[in-house]
Enzyme design. Structure first.
Site, PDB file in Angstrom:
ATOM      1  N   CYS A 153       0.839  -1.193   0.000  1.00 42.09           N
ATOM      2  CA  CYS A 153       0.000   0.000   0.000  1.00 42.09           C
ATOM      3  C   CYS A 153       0.878   1.248   0.000  1.00 42.09           C
ATOM      4  O   CYS A 153       1.998   1.236   0.522  1.00 42.09           O
ATOM      5  CB  CYS A 153      -0.911   0.006   1.232  1.00 42.09           C
ATOM      6  SG  CYS A 153      -2.177   1.315   1.202  1.00 42.09           S
TER       7      CYS A 153
ATOM      8  N   CYS B 235      -4.436   0.073  10.362  1.00 44.58           N
ATOM      9  CA  CYS B 235      -4.528  -0.950   9.310  1.00 44.58           C
ATOM     10  C   CYS B 235      -4.177  -2.336   9.850  1.00 44.58           C
ATOM     11  O   CYS B 235      -3.135  -2.526  10.480  1.00 44.58           O
ATOM     12  CB  CYS B 235      -3.612  -0.598   8.143  1.00 44.58           C
ATOM     13  SG  CYS B 235      -3.719  -1.792   6.780  1.00 44.58           S
TER      14      CYS B 235
ATOM     15  N   GLY C 235      -4.363  -4.280   1.143  1.00 49.72           N
ATOM     16  CA  GLY C 235      -3.451  -3.289   0.598  1.00 49.72           C
ATOM     17  C   GLY C 235      -4.172  -2.257  -0.275  1.00 49.72           C
ATOM     18  O   GLY C 235      -5.282  -1.877  -0.020  1.00 49.72           O
TER      19      GLY C 235
ATOM     20  N   ASP D 203     -10.771 -12.213   4.990  1.00 45.75           N
ATOM     21  CA  ASP D 203      -9.842 -11.100   4.929  1.00 45.75           C
ATOM     22  C   ASP D 203      -9.287 -10.741   6.302  1.00 45.75           C
ATOM     23  O   ASP D 203      -8.146 -10.290   6.424  1.00 45.75           O
ATOM     24  CB  ASP D 203     -10.574  -9.897   4.319  1.00 45.75           C
ATOM     25  CG  ASP D 203      -9.665  -8.720   4.059  1.00 45.75           C
ATOM     26  OD1 ASP D 203      -8.491  -8.955   3.717  1.00 45.75           O
ATOM     27  OD2 ASP D 203     -10.122  -7.568   4.177  1.00 45.75           O
TER      28      ASP D 203
END
Length: 408
Positions: free
Chosen positions: A26, A33, A78, A295
């Site tokens: 990213c 995050c 990302g 995820d």
């Protein structure tokens, strides 16, 4: 409930695997995050981007796994836009090659900072849906969403949003609710209305950190991260946003968690996995073809296999994935099983189940207090809307009922 909902709805498909073409890479370094540290999973394991061979294998087996005439691809990160446009043009060529008469849909999740006019033309011309991560007004957004050298990102994100709007690209907002912006629901909601955002998703951030600073595993102990929203903040935030929405914006602004709650009142699958009865509907594939259960569960314990050695069906219907999905409902503590709101929240996301019940049983959702507050507060309105839908009337009639004093 929006019949033409913009949100990706993996529950309508027997197999759903979100792809990460640049892995956890990213161009930003948002403080909360949960994915940046996943780079550690792939150290010394070759390329950091998805190869052409992996892309083709994924597209082919993913399409072949579908039993419905429409196939939905989601490109995530990302930051998915760290791959060039040519990568996505190639992906669309492969989709056409293997479509077999099926209709293909694409959704891109991005932080919006890398959007260009060329990107916007591509997205518009190919009917891609775009989710943009933005946490509200500039003060809220820039609190945690910054570049690697700690520069603010809000202005670049807004530049990208305005470009999407100028080119007529359909987009929605994905906002993370944290310890800071949760205290300002009016400013938060009005901001999205001011920028003409009709589709809003917001997600509470709840993370625990190990002593090393790494994210705690779902089953591991850890200290609550300081940016996490508290249960009371979450409940107050949801109730206030709901009050603003239900009086003026039903049928005009679509808030994912409200759509999902109404779906649960109607007894249909919500378009939000956290409020569904079971997990396991949505896997995630890393850039090297590794597939994980979810995820938020990209840990070694939730590794399902690699797309090069197993088909999408084999991975998503494997005993491990089935057990993962069923564990959501089977592992509920007794307090949840006896709760009057069970059919609405189903214990929410398992990754947040690290609190203790009143009886001392483990497995209570950390945000339980906030959800109970919201469900109690909103119940009369959702019951009314559900009844309107059953009678084939628009749920937006709730606004008129409020004006006439039928509802408080």
């Amino acid at each position: 409930m929006n019949e033409q909902s913009f949100y990706p709805t993996p529950f309508g498909y027997p197999v759903y695997i979100m792809a990460k073409p640049a892995g956890p890479g990213c161009n930003l370094a948002c403080e909360y995050c949960y994915y940046l540290e996943k780079n550690g999973l792939f150290e010394n394991r070759g390329a950091k981007n998805m190869s052409d061979a992996t892309l083709e294998r994924y597209i082919r087996t993913y399409i072949e796994s579908q039993s419905l005439p429409s196939v939905q691809f989601t490109w995530h990160g990302g930051e998915a836009m760290m791959r060039p446009l040519d990568f996505y043009r190639k992906a669309m060529d492969l989709q056409r090659r293997y479509a077999g008469g099926r209709h293909i849909e694409n959704c891109l999740q991005t932080n919006g900072t890398l959007l260009t006019e060329e990107w916007c033309r591509f997205l518009r011309d190919n009917d891609w849906l775009v989710g943009v991560s933005i946490d509200g007004p500039q003060e809220f957004h820039d609190e945690y969403r910054r570049t690697r050298d700690h520069r603010p990102s809000f202005m670049k994100v807004m530049r990208g949003i305005r470009m999407l709007q100028r080119y007529g690209v359909e987009w929605n907002a994905l906002a993370v609710i944290n310890d800071y912006n949760a205290d300002f629901p009016d400013d938060f909601y009005n901001f999205f209305k001011e920028i003409d955002c009709q589709y809003i998703q917001f997600t509470p951030v709840v993370e625990r950190l190990r002593d090393s600073g790494a994210l705690a595993h779902v089953a591991a102990e850890g200290t609550l991260a300081p940016f996490s929203v508290t249960p009371r903040q979450w409940g107050d935030f949801l109730c206030r946003i709901f009050d603003l929405w239900v009086r003026e914006d039903v049928g005009r602004v679509f808030v994912q968690i409200f759509d999902a709650t109404l779906a649960n009142y109607m007894g249909v699958e919500p378009g939000l996995c956290t409020l569904a009865k079971n997990c396991g509907h949505a896997g995630v594939m890393e850039h090297n073809g590794d597939v994980y259960s979810c995820d938020h569960f990209v840990f070694p314990e939730y590794y399902l296999g690699n797309i090069h050695s197993s088909s999408a069906v084999e991975l998503m219907y494997s005993p491990r994935q089935i057990a993962f999905g069923q564990a959501k409902s089977q592992s509920l503590p007794q307090q949840c099983r006896a709760c009057r709101h069970l059919s609405l929240c189903h214990g929410e996301c398992p990754r947040n189940r690290f609190a203790i019940t009143a009886d001392g049983e483990a497995g209570l959702n950390y945000l339980c207090e906030g959800y109970r507050q919201f469900f109690d507060h909103s119940a009369p309105y959702f019951r009314f809307m559900a009844e309107e839908l059953r009678n084939e009337r628009p749920p937006s009639n709730v606004m008129e009922a409020i004006r006439r004093g039928i509802l408080p």
